[in-house]
Design a protein around this motif. Structure first.
Motif, PDB file in Angstrom:
ATOM      1  N   UNK A 133       0.848  -1.193   0.000  1.00  0.00           N
ATOM      2  CA  UNK A 133       0.000   0.000   0.000  1.00  0.00           C
ATOM      3  C   UNK A 133       0.877   1.233   0.000  1.00  0.00           C
ATOM      4  N   UNK A 134       0.271   2.346   0.341  1.00  0.00           N
ATOM      5  CA  UNK A 134       0.990   3.620   0.322  1.00  0.00           C
ATOM      6  C   UNK A 134       2.168   3.659   1.287  1.00  0.00           C
ATOM      7  N   UNK A 135       2.101   2.878   2.355  1.00  0.00           N
ATOM      8  CA  UNK A 135       3.171   2.893   3.360  1.00  0.00           C
ATOM      9  C   UNK A 135       4.329   1.960   3.021  1.00  0.00           C
ATOM     10  N   UNK A 136       4.141   1.075   2.023  1.00  0.00           N
ATOM     11  CA  UNK A 136       5.188   0.113   1.667  1.00  0.00           C
ATOM     12  C   UNK A 136       6.258   0.787   0.822  1.00  0.00           C
ATOM     13  N   UNK A 137       7.511   0.552   1.169  1.00  0.00           N
ATOM     14  CA  UNK A 137       8.650   1.089   0.408  1.00  0.00           C
ATOM     15  C   UNK A 137       9.278  -0.026  -0.417  1.00  0.00           C
ATOM     16  N   UNK A 138       9.613   0.291  -1.659  1.00  0.00           N
ATOM     17  CA  UNK A 138      10.269  -0.661  -2.553  1.00  0.00           C
ATOM     18  C   UNK A 138      11.646  -1.006  -2.002  1.00  0.00           C
ATOM     19  N   UNK A 139      11.942  -2.288  -1.823  1.00  0.00           N
ATOM     20  CA  UNK A 139      13.272  -2.673  -1.351  1.00  0.00           C
ATOM     21  C   UNK A 139      14.357  -2.363  -2.386  1.00  0.00           C
ATOM     22  N   UNK A 140      15.513  -2.021  -1.897  1.00  0.00           N
ATOM     23  CA  UNK A 140      16.668  -1.814  -2.770  1.00  0.00           C
ATOM     24  C   UNK A 140      17.326  -3.158  -3.054  1.00  0.00           C
ATOM     25  N   UNK A 141      18.242  -3.167  -3.996  1.00  0.00           N
ATOM     26  CA  UNK A 141      18.994  -4.377  -4.287  1.00  0.00           C
ATOM     27  C   UNK A 141      19.770  -4.866  -3.078  1.00  0.00           C
ATOM     28  N   UNK A 142      20.322  -3.944  -2.303  1.00  0.00           N
ATOM     29  CA  UNK A 142      21.064  -4.329  -1.099  1.00  0.00           C
ATOM     30  C   UNK A 142      20.143  -5.034  -0.105  1.00  0.00           C
ATOM     31  N   UNK A 143      18.907  -4.562   0.010  1.00  0.00           N
ATOM     32  CA  UNK A 143      17.957  -5.204   0.919  1.00  0.00           C
ATOM     33  C   UNK A 143      17.546  -6.580   0.397  1.00  0.00           C
ATOM     34  N   UNK A 144      17.403  -6.719  -0.911  1.00  0.00           N
ATOM     35  CA  UNK A 144      17.104  -8.031  -1.489  1.00  0.00           C
ATOM     36  C   UNK A 144      18.254  -8.994  -1.200  1.00  0.00           C
ATOM     37  N   UNK A 145      19.484  -8.535  -1.410  1.00  0.00           N
ATOM     38  CA  UNK A 145      20.647  -9.392  -1.131  1.00  0.00           C
ATOM     39  C   UNK A 145      20.681  -9.798   0.336  1.00  0.00           C
TER      40      UNK A 145
END
Length: 103
Positions: A15-27
């Protein structure tokens, strides 16, 4: 092995509060799940690890810069559903559930 930070705003329902993870967070999430790219691909239901590598390379600043310069990148945003499966696997629970509605 030192664990990197995963922002709390990536661990909330979509939703509006969710932030897209970065590649570093995926790793970092893959590290916490102890999964290779191929294993993560199988877990979330995609054909192979190449897409997982594209998620792990995602850098929002670089993507925006390339967009402004008219270039394409080989980076992709991880879909919320795949991120949520990895988060549950890593022990963060069912992030897709709205905790306020389940009380």
């Amino acid at each position: 092995m030192e664990l990197e930070t995963i922002r709390p705003e990536t661990l909330v329902p979509f939703g509006d509060d969710w932030a897209q993870p970065t590649g570093a967070e995926v790793r970092e999430m893959l590290k916490r799940c102890e999964l290779t790219g191929s294993e993560a691909a199988a877990l979330v239901g995609i054909s192979d690890g190449r897409t997982v590598r594209k998620w792990a390379a995602f850098d929002p600043v670089e993507v925006e810069k390339a967009k402004q310069e008219g270039r394409k990148t080989n980076m992709q945003r991880i879909p919320f559903a795949a991120w949520a499966i990895l988060a549950e696997c890593a022990g963060f629970g069912c992030i897709w559930k709205n905790k306020e509605l389940t009380k």
